[in-house]
Write an enzyme that holds these catalytic residues in place. Structure first.
Site, PDB file in Angstrom:
ATOM      1  N   GLU A  96       0.830  -1.199   0.000  1.00 19.22           N
ATOM      2  CA  GLU A  96       0.000   0.000   0.000  1.00 19.22           C
ATOM      3  C   GLU A  96       0.865   1.249   0.000  1.00 19.22           C
ATOM      4  O   GLU A  96       1.980   1.244   0.525  1.00 19.22           O
ATOM      5  CB  GLU A  96      -0.894  -0.005   1.241  1.00 19.22           C
ATOM      6  N   CYS A 116       7.004  -7.003   6.800  1.00 20.36           N
ATOM      7  CA  CYS A 116       8.093  -6.476   7.616  1.00 20.36           C
ATOM      8  C   CYS A 116       8.627  -7.611   8.486  1.00 20.36           C
ATOM      9  O   CYS A 116       7.868  -8.473   8.914  1.00 20.36           O
ATOM     10  CB  CYS A 116       7.573  -5.344   8.505  1.00 20.36           C
ATOM     11  N   CYS A 120       7.090  -5.466  15.480  1.00 21.98           N
ATOM     12  CA  CYS A 120       6.743  -4.540  16.570  1.00 21.98           C
ATOM     13  C   CYS A 120       5.348  -4.926  17.071  1.00 21.98           C
ATOM     14  O   CYS A 120       4.444  -5.176  16.268  1.00 21.98           O
ATOM     15  CB  CYS A 120       6.760  -3.095  16.077  1.00 21.98           C
ATOM     16  N   CYS A 123       2.008  -3.045  15.707  1.00 26.28           N
ATOM     17  CA  CYS A 123       1.883  -2.671  14.285  1.00 26.28           C
ATOM     18  C   CYS A 123       1.152  -3.758  13.518  1.00 26.28           C
ATOM     19  O   CYS A 123       1.453  -4.943  13.664  1.00 26.28           O
ATOM     20  CB  CYS A 123       3.274  -2.457  13.695  1.00 26.28           C
ATOM     21  N   CYS A 342      -0.911   5.394  10.128  1.00 23.53           N
ATOM     22  CA  CYS A 342       0.310   4.677  10.524  1.00 23.53           C
ATOM     23  C   CYS A 342      -0.031   3.328  11.121  1.00 23.53           C
ATOM     24  O   CYS A 342      -0.870   3.231  12.003  1.00 23.53           O
ATOM     25  CB  CYS A 342       1.048   5.411  11.635  1.00 23.53           C
TER      26      CYS A 342
HETATM   27  N1  SAH Z   1       9.825   0.408   9.955  1.00 30.02           N
HETATM   28  C1  SAH Z   1       9.780   1.838   9.984  1.00 30.02           C
HETATM   29  C2  SAH Z   1       8.558   2.387   9.251  1.00 30.02           C
HETATM   30  C3  SAH Z   1       7.292   1.924   9.914  1.00 30.02           C
HETATM   31  S1  SAH Z   1       5.785   2.738   9.937  1.00 30.02           S
HETATM   32  C4  SAH Z   1       9.794   2.306  11.420  1.00 30.02           C
HETATM   33  O1  SAH Z   1       9.665   1.481  12.328  1.00 30.02           O
HETATM   34  O2  SAH Z   1       9.981   3.494  11.653  1.00 30.02           O
HETATM   35  C5  SAH Z   1       5.909   4.341  10.482  1.00 30.02           C
HETATM   36  C6  SAH Z   1       5.531   4.628  11.944  1.00 30.02           C
HETATM   37  O3  SAH Z   1       4.228   4.171  12.325  1.00 30.02           O
HETATM   38  C7  SAH Z   1       6.489   3.977  12.906  1.00 30.02           C
HETATM   39  O4  SAH Z   1       6.877   4.912  13.875  1.00 30.02           O
HETATM   40  C8  SAH Z   1       5.644   2.895  13.504  1.00 30.02           C
HETATM   41  O5  SAH Z   1       6.147   2.466  14.724  1.00 30.02           O
HETATM   42  C9  SAH Z   1       4.297   3.579  13.602  1.00 30.02           C
HETATM   43  N2  SAH Z   1       3.178   2.663  13.824  1.00 30.02           N
HETATM   44  C10 SAH Z   1       3.103   1.343  13.539  1.00 30.02           C
HETATM   45  N3  SAH Z   1       1.905   0.853  13.898  1.00 30.02           N
HETATM   46  C11 SAH Z   1       1.187   1.871  14.418  1.00 30.02           C
HETATM   47  C12 SAH Z   1      -0.154   1.993  14.914  1.00 30.02           C
HETATM   48  N4  SAH Z   1      -0.978   0.961  14.925  1.00 30.02           N
HETATM   49  N5  SAH Z   1      -0.552   3.212  15.339  1.00 30.02           N
HETATM   50  C13 SAH Z   1       0.281   4.272  15.265  1.00 30.02           C
HETATM   51  N6  SAH Z   1       1.536   4.211  14.788  1.00 30.02           N
HETATM   52  C14 SAH Z   1       1.990   3.034  14.367  1.00 30.02           C
END
Ligand code: SAH
Length: 374
Positions: A96, A116, A120, A123, A342
């Protein structure tokens, strides 16, 4: 020759396209002309590239193509955010990418991997597992598609900012991401200024160190917790690169550059990392680093293990960090009605890590245990 056997020109940054041309007996400046046609004018039909010789156009028609992933779906949020679901393989892999309109900019959130590997715990992409890295062409195609869709609609600027914050960990697909970013900066392609392209990382320390040597991109770091105990839980990569090493790499990235700042991202999880005590710990950690702090309200998705902190708690956290001199903004959730915010990006793909199956199983166990308790 079928289209898929042709060379997809979206895979070449300037240096690579010039050598491709030289190897095929062409002058390097032709590469720059071609880049302008493709990336600036959005022209993908070689016959329309009228300043190219007939021979060169014939060569391009025979051996090259400009190919996007298939658009499987396109959604528009009530707030103007757009999300594209793109098919990247013959098989069923999809990624996406999200376009976020703001007052003075048009930001594109780009994916770097199909899924990924980092897992985390908050996520939704993580829950789906991992299939593969995206190619340079697949990363660049997201920008080409969004930018030229906008221009075709009469938008005055097209995409003005890129954030590598879609699916995946950009620093674990280092070479492809750097080649794609070369094109974002290149005056013969997208010509974005250096502060308008951001890589977001969960903290791949060796790659952060390498980054400084190869490009000058803005860096966002997904910190999310002010101590190793909590961060190990939220961002398992922390067990490999703990906070002290991560912050050392952050300091090294901004050292010697007056215009560089690290953006620390901090997702607000109810009862997990959102107390004033956490805010205090956080200020102690990042206080000396040129930075800004982005508080991200947790975006929910089905079966998520967390809830978002309430507004008063987020405000209190922000007021505290602000009062200690840290520029802090609370990110507004954008496109949440179409799951484009996000951590909500979740194109369907074949999970080769089998993590999604394990996750479903553990969910069933949790639900089973809850039922048994009642
Ligand atoms: N792998 C990279 C890019 C990921 S997405 C990273 O970790 O930075 C971008 C951001 O969205 C990251 O800070 C991630 O931790 C955050 N994120 C992931 N899931 C989320 C959620 N459910 N709600 C809010 N932010 C989230």
């Amino acid at each position: 020759m079928s289209v898929t056997e042709k060379v997809n020109l979206l895979q070449f940054n300037r240096a690579a396209l010039e050598s491709f041309f030289v190897v095929n007996g062409e002058k390097p400046f032709r590469a720059r002309q071609l880049m302008q046609w493709i990336h600036q004018r959005g022209v993908t039909d070689f016959d329309r590239m009228t300043d190219m010789s007939k021979n060169l156009r014939a060569f391009l028609n025979e051996h090259c193509c400009v190919q996007h992933p298939r658009i499987l779906d396109q959604q528009l949020s009530a707030d103007g955010t757009r999300k594209w679901l793109l098919g990247v393989d013959e098989s069923d892999n999809a990624i996406e990418c999200v376009l976020i309109p703001e007052k003075s900019r048009m930001t594109l959130c780009v994916s770097s991997q199909v899924g990924c590997t980092l897992n985390c715990s908050f996520c939704s992409t993580a829950k789906q597992g991992f299939n593969r890295n995206l190619s340079v062409a697949e990363i660049v195609a997201q920008l080409h598609l969004a930018h030229h869709s906008l221009l075709a609609e009469g938008h005055p600027t097209g995409v003005t900012n890129v954030v590598m914050m879609g699916m995946g960990e950009p620093l674990l697909n280092f070479d492809a991401v750097i080649a794609a970013i070369d094109l974002m900066f290149d005056d013969f392609a997208y010509s974005l200024s250096k502060r308008r392209v951001t890589i977001s990382t969960a903290g791949v320390v060796p790659a952060m160190e390498k980054l400084d040597q190869v490009t000058d991109v803005a860096l966002a770091v997904s910190l999310h917790a002010p101590n190793d105990r909590l961060r190990n839980q939220l961002v398992p990569l922390n067990r490999k690169y703990p906070i002290r090493e991560l912050l050392r790499a952050c300091r090294a990235y901004v050292d010697g550059y007056r215009s560089r700042k690290i953006t620390f991202e901090y997702v607000m999880l109810d009862g997990m990392n959102d107390s004033l005590g956490h805010a205090r710990e956080l200020v102690e950690l990042i206080g000396g680093i040129p930075c800004k702090l982005n508080l991200i309200p947790f975006n929910p998705y089905p079966d998520a293990l967390y809830r978002c902190s309430d507004q008063a708690t987020i405000d209190r956290f922000r007021e505290y960090t602000l009062s200690k001199g840290i520029v802090t903004v609370t990110r507004r959730p954008r496109g949440d009605d179409i799951d484009a915010a996000c951590g909500q990006l979740a194109g369907d793909f074949h999970d080769r890590s089998r993590r999604s199956a394990r996750y479903q199983l553990s969910l069933q166990q949790i639900k089973g245990a809850n039922v048994a308790q009642r």
